[in-house]
Design an enzyme around this catalytic site. Sequence first.
Site, mmCIF file in Angstrom:
data_model
loop_
_atom_site.group_PDB
_atom_site.id
_atom_site.type_symbol
_atom_site.label_atom_id
_atom_site.label_comp_id
_atom_site.label_asym_id
_atom_site.label_seq_id
_atom_site.Cartn_x
_atom_site.Cartn_y
_atom_site.Cartn_z
ATOM 1 N N LEU A 163 0.847 -1.206 0.000
ATOM 2 C CA LEU A 163 0.000 0.000 0.000
ATOM 3 C C LEU A 163 0.881 1.255 0.000
ATOM 4 C CD1 LEU A 163 -3.154 0.258 0.000
ATOM 5 C CD2 LEU A 163 -2.957 0.939 2.391
ATOM 6 N N GLY A 164 1.736 1.343 -1.045
ATOM 7 C CA GLY A 164 2.548 2.554 -1.233
ATOM 8 C C GLY A 164 1.780 3.517 -2.137
ATOM 9 N N ILE A 166 1.348 3.530 -5.314
ATOM 10 C CA ILE A 166 0.511 2.873 -6.330
ATOM 11 C C ILE A 166 -0.682 2.186 -5.669
ATOM 12 C CG2 ILE A 166 0.477 1.027 -8.080
ATOM 13 C CD1 ILE A 166 3.478 1.736 -8.610
ATOM 14 N N SER A 185 1.124 -5.168 3.867
ATOM 15 C CA SER A 185 2.258 -4.266 3.692
ATOM 16 C C SER A 185 3.280 -4.699 4.726
ATOM 17 C CB SER A 185 1.763 -2.864 4.033
ATOM 18 O OG SER A 185 2.203 -1.914 3.156
ATOM 19 N N ARG A 186 4.493 -4.118 4.668
ATOM 20 C CA ARG A 186 5.455 -4.497 5.714
ATOM 21 C C ARG A 186 4.909 -4.141 7.093
ATOM 22 N NH1 ARG A 186 10.483 -1.683 3.138
ATOM 23 N NH2 ARG A 186 8.703 -0.498 2.418
ATOM 24 N N VAL A 241 0.813 -5.659 -11.172
ATOM 25 C CA VAL A 241 1.466 -4.501 -11.812
ATOM 26 C C VAL A 241 2.782 -4.182 -11.095
ATOM 27 C CG1 VAL A 241 -0.607 -3.431 -12.791
ATOM 28 C CG2 VAL A 241 0.060 -2.907 -10.423
ATOM 29 N N GLY A 242 3.240 -5.130 -10.234
ATOM 30 C CA GLY A 242 4.489 -4.917 -9.490
ATOM 31 C C GLY A 242 5.659 -5.419 -10.319
ATOM 32 N N ARG A 243 6.101 -6.616 -10.020
ATOM 33 C CA ARG A 243 7.137 -7.283 -10.809
ATOM 34 C C ARG A 243 6.743 -8.750 -10.915
ATOM 35 N NH1 ARG A 243 8.504 -2.966 -12.268
ATOM 36 N NH2 ARG A 243 10.530 -1.962 -12.059
ATOM 37 N N GLU A 272 10.672 -11.455 -18.616
ATOM 38 C CA GLU A 272 10.238 -10.591 -19.731
ATOM 39 C C GLU A 272 11.325 -10.492 -20.787
ATOM 40 O OE1 GLU A 272 9.199 -6.933 -17.817
ATOM 41 O OE2 GLU A 272 7.592 -7.876 -16.684
ATOM 42 N N HIS A 290 4.290 -5.038 -19.864
ATOM 43 C CA HIS A 290 4.983 -4.204 -18.876
ATOM 44 C C HIS A 290 4.966 -2.725 -19.284
ATOM 45 C CE1 HIS A 290 8.364 -4.035 -15.647
ATOM 46 N NE2 HIS A 290 7.587 -2.969 -15.596
ATOM 47 N N ALA A 292 2.420 -0.607 -17.737
ATOM 48 C CA ALA A 292 1.473 0.069 -16.852
ATOM 49 C C ALA A 292 1.933 1.475 -16.498
ATOM 50 C CB ALA A 292 1.261 -0.752 -15.579
HETATM 51 O O1 LIG Z 1 7.824 -0.860 -14.086
HETATM 52 C C1 LIG Z 1 8.141 0.262 -14.223
HETATM 53 C C2 LIG Z 1 8.875 1.030 -13.249
HETATM 54 O O2 LIG Z 1 9.352 0.465 -12.250
HETATM 55 O O3 LIG Z 1 9.017 2.233 -13.462
#
Ligand SMILES: O=CC(=O)O
Length: 326
Positions: A163-164, A166, A185-186, A241-243, A272, A290, A292
């Site tokens: 919950l940063g 983004i 979250s942490r 949408v993270g990694r 990727e 990738h 987003a």
């Molecule tokens: O994935 C994209 C970024 O980290 O900017």
Amino acid sequence: MAQDNPTQLPQVLLLFPNPCFTVLESKASHKFHFLKAWDSPLPQAQFLQSHANSTQVLLSSALGPPITAQLLQLLPSLKLLITLSAGLDHVDFSACSARGVRIANSSPIFAADVADMAVGLFLDVMRKISAANRFVRDGFWVSRGDFVLGTKVGGKRVGIVGLGHIGLEVAKRLEAFDCKILYNSRKGKPSVSYPFYSDVCELAANSDALVICCALTAQTRHMINKNVLLALGREGVIVNVGRGAIIDEKEMVRCLVQGEIKGAGLDVFENEPEVPKELFGLDNVVLSPHKAALTADCFTDLTDLAMANLEAFLLNKPLLSEVVNH
Ligand SMILES: O=CC(=O)O
């Protein structure tokens, strides 16, 4: 051509060509001297050595070479790394901390666009927008008749992992869709009233969908494992949408193929640009390359933020997007 710094302007090192750097240079070349490693006939290590004592700032991005302890060793005067990315998995964070190199990233610029994409992927999987598009274009409306119904979005419990900047933007958007937000979250965040789950498996068990927005670190690699996916369950949807490597991709593919989770919206993948080919045949999966974070409109804001960070650094003022606790 070897580039000295005839201008005496503060020097900013660039390691690889990038369209954003070109925009920044066109805006800021009267204030900074951009030192381009790729323009030099010298091998990179030699080039860095020749500027080792004068390079205080390095501008980079996830698209470029990783910022490793070895690279930092070649830049003993480095004090600031500005990355034009949100994610920091291309940066050896502990090597930077150990050396006292500060880091500024670009997540404030990307948060809204990444969140739009996360919500878009979620809506697409739930309401089968891409699948419906294929159905109509392929002539199946005429030849097969009815299209299989999608799932209602309102009222769904969405577990946000991370919950940063983004994650908060995703939460804000999904609240407008009448979704109930939960998060992992942490640490719990006193600034929000959403239920906090310190255990991601428990979050999954209480969610209809998981949206992965956290950073990839040693702690989050494969955090979304078989147990989490099974806890999410047959009616559960996952959006990433993270990694890619935050999810155990092999396990996720198996769960999707065997119907152990309901669907997925994925902007990121473990290797990727390779995408597991099993996903191509699944109508309940929406794929994106990738992108987003990137829109045709983001470059002005991105380069403005980089410039503001550079100026703040030189004036000894607080950076605008310093990463303090990765
Ligand atoms: O994935 C994209 C970024 O980290 O900017």
